[in-house]
Design a protein around this motif. Sequence first.
Motif, PDB file in Angstrom:
ATOM      1  N   ARG A 157      42.644  43.166  34.461  1.00 49.77           N
ATOM      2  CA  ARG A 157      43.469  44.010  35.329  1.00 49.77           C
ATOM      3  C   ARG A 157      42.768  45.318  35.669  1.00 49.77           C
ATOM      4  O   ARG A 157      43.259  46.100  36.451  1.00 49.77           O
ATOM      5  N   GLU A 158      41.622  45.569  35.051  1.00 48.93           N
ATOM      6  CA  GLU A 158      40.876  46.801  35.289  1.00 48.93           C
ATOM      7  C   GLU A 158      39.947  46.634  36.483  1.00 48.93           C
ATOM      8  O   GLU A 158      39.780  45.530  37.003  1.00 48.93           O
ATOM      9  N   PRO A 159      39.332  47.733  36.911  1.00 48.43           N
ATOM     10  CA  PRO A 159      38.358  47.624  38.006  1.00 48.43           C
ATOM     11  C   PRO A 159      37.234  46.644  37.653  1.00 48.43           C
ATOM     12  O   PRO A 159      36.972  46.370  36.474  1.00 48.43           O
ATOM     13  N   VAL A 160      36.560  46.169  38.659  1.00 46.54           N
ATOM     14  CA  VAL A 160      35.515  45.162  38.472  1.00 46.54           C
ATOM     15  C   VAL A 160      34.414  45.709  37.561  1.00 46.54           C
ATOM     16  O   VAL A 160      33.916  46.812  37.756  1.00 46.54           O
ATOM     17  N   SER A 161      34.066  44.909  36.562  1.00 50.02           N
ATOM     18  CA  SER A 161      32.991  45.261  35.636  1.00 50.02           C
ATOM     19  C   SER A 161      32.221  43.983  35.323  1.00 50.02           C
ATOM     20  O   SER A 161      32.633  42.881  35.707  1.00 50.02           O
ATOM     21  N   ALA A 162      31.117  44.139  34.625  1.00 51.53           N
ATOM     22  CA  ALA A 162      30.309  42.963  34.267  1.00 51.53           C
ATOM     23  C   ALA A 162      31.114  42.009  33.378  1.00 51.53           C
ATOM     24  O   ALA A 162      31.050  40.791  33.547  1.00 51.53           O
ATOM     25  N   LEU A 163      31.890  42.567  32.450  1.00 55.22           N
ATOM     26  CA  LEU A 163      32.706  41.723  31.558  1.00 55.22           C
ATOM     27  C   LEU A 163      33.754  40.967  32.359  1.00 55.22           C
ATOM     28  O   LEU A 163      33.951  39.763  32.166  1.00 55.22           O
ATOM     29  N   ARG A 164      34.416  41.651  33.273  1.00 53.26           N
ATOM     30  CA  ARG A 164      35.444  40.997  34.088  1.00 53.26           C
ATOM     31  C   ARG A 164      34.828  39.879  34.936  1.00 53.26           C
ATOM     32  O   ARG A 164      35.388  38.794  35.053  1.00 53.26           O
ATOM     33  N   MET A 165      33.686  40.145  35.555  1.00 48.78           N
ATOM     34  CA  MET A 165      33.037  39.113  36.379  1.00 48.78           C
ATOM     35  C   MET A 165      32.616  37.919  35.533  1.00 48.78           C
ATOM     36  O   MET A 165      32.739  36.771  35.955  1.00 48.78           O
ATOM     37  N   THR A 166      32.152  38.177  34.305  1.00 48.26           N
ATOM     38  CA  THR A 166      31.745  37.097  33.405  1.00 48.26           C
ATOM     39  C   THR A 166      32.951  36.245  33.011  1.00 48.26           C
ATOM     40  O   THR A 166      32.890  35.016  33.047  1.00 48.26           O
ATOM     41  N   LEU A 167      34.043  36.889  32.644  1.00 41.48           N
ATOM     42  CA  LEU A 167      35.247  36.143  32.264  1.00 41.48           C
ATOM     43  C   LEU A 167      35.786  35.325  33.435  1.00 41.48           C
ATOM     44  O   LEU A 167      36.221  34.191  33.258  1.00 41.48           O
ATOM     45  N   LYS A 168      35.745  35.889  34.621  1.00 39.36           N
ATOM     46  CA  LYS A 168      36.206  35.169  35.803  1.00 39.36           C
ATOM     47  C   LYS A 168      35.331  33.947  36.061  1.00 39.36           C
ATOM     48  O   LYS A 168      35.832  32.851  36.318  1.00 39.36           O
ATOM     49  N   ALA A 169      34.023  34.117  35.943  1.00 32.55           N
ATOM     50  CA  ALA A 169      33.102  32.997  36.146  1.00 32.55           C
ATOM     51  C   ALA A 169      33.327  31.909  35.100  1.00 32.55           C
ATOM     52  O   ALA A 169      33.305  30.714  35.416  1.00 32.55           O
ATOM     53  N   LEU A 170      33.552  32.316  33.853  1.00 32.76           N
ATOM     54  CA  LEU A 170      33.813  31.336  32.794  1.00 32.76           C
ATOM     55  C   LEU A 170      35.110  30.578  33.055  1.00 32.76           C
ATOM     56  O   LEU A 170      35.176  29.360  32.870  1.00 32.76           O
ATOM     57  N   ALA A 171      36.130  31.269  33.482  1.00 31.85           N
ATOM     58  CA  ALA A 171      37.409  30.623  33.749  1.00 31.85           C
ATOM     59  C   ALA A 171      37.259  29.603  34.878  1.00 31.85           C
ATOM     60  O   ALA A 171      37.820  28.511  34.832  1.00 31.85           O
ATOM     61  N   GLN A 172      36.477  29.948  35.892  1.00 32.51           N
ATOM     62  CA  GLN A 172      36.298  29.029  37.016  1.00 32.51           C
ATOM     63  C   GLN A 172      35.362  27.884  36.660  1.00 32.51           C
ATOM     64  O   GLN A 172      35.559  26.760  37.117  1.00 32.51           O
ATOM     65  N   SER A 173      34.360  28.143  35.841  1.00 35.19           N
ATOM     66  CA  SER A 173      33.400  27.079  35.518  1.00 35.19           C
ATOM     67  C   SER A 173      33.980  26.061  34.557  1.00 35.19           C
ATOM     68  O   SER A 173      33.518  24.924  34.524  1.00 35.19           O
ATOM     69  N   THR A 174      34.989  26.428  33.775  1.00 34.66           N
ATOM     70  CA  THR A 174      35.576  25.470  32.837  1.00 34.66           C
ATOM     71  C   THR A 174      36.662  24.641  33.485  1.00 34.66           C
ATOM     72  O   THR A 174      37.173  23.711  32.889  1.00 34.66           O
ATOM     73  N   SER A 175      37.011  24.981  34.711  1.00 36.18           N
ATOM     74  CA  SER A 175      38.028  24.229  35.428  1.00 36.18           C
ATOM     75  C   SER A 175      37.355  23.215  36.336  1.00 36.18           C
ATOM     76  O   SER A 175      36.314  23.477  36.908  1.00 36.18           O
ATOM     77  N   TRP A 176      37.971  22.045  36.488  1.00 40.30           N
ATOM     78  CA  TRP A 176      37.397  21.085  37.426  1.00 40.30           C
ATOM     79  C   TRP A 176      37.989  21.252  38.817  1.00 40.30           C
ATOM     80  O   TRP A 176      37.628  20.592  39.756  1.00 40.30           O
ATOM     81  N   VAL A 177      38.890  22.232  38.931  1.00 37.32           N
ATOM     82  CA  VAL A 177      39.445  22.569  40.232  1.00 37.32           C
ATOM     83  C   VAL A 177      38.452  23.497  40.922  1.00 37.32           C
ATOM     84  O   VAL A 177      37.957  24.433  40.308  1.00 37.32           O
TER      85      VAL A 177
END
Length: 68
Positions: A45-65
């Motif tokens: 929920r915070e401004p864009v940071s390296a950690l936020r971008m990493t977590l977002k990428a992980l969430a998307q890469s673990t999904s088959w959607v």
Amino acid sequence: MRRDVLRTQRRKLPPFTMTPETIKKEKERGRKVFREISNNIPVMREPVSALRMTLKALAQSTSWVPAI
């Protein structure tokens, strides 16, 4: 993996397909999961940071959607 693909081709099995309705439902399910992740992790929920971008990428890469 190559052996399995060749074996499938030799059997002449039809390709795996999904109906457009199923794809639409799965995309929406993926969006709901991503929204839940985004709302439950404070850093998301915070401004864009390296950690936020990493977590977002992980969430998307673990999904088959596909990515939203």
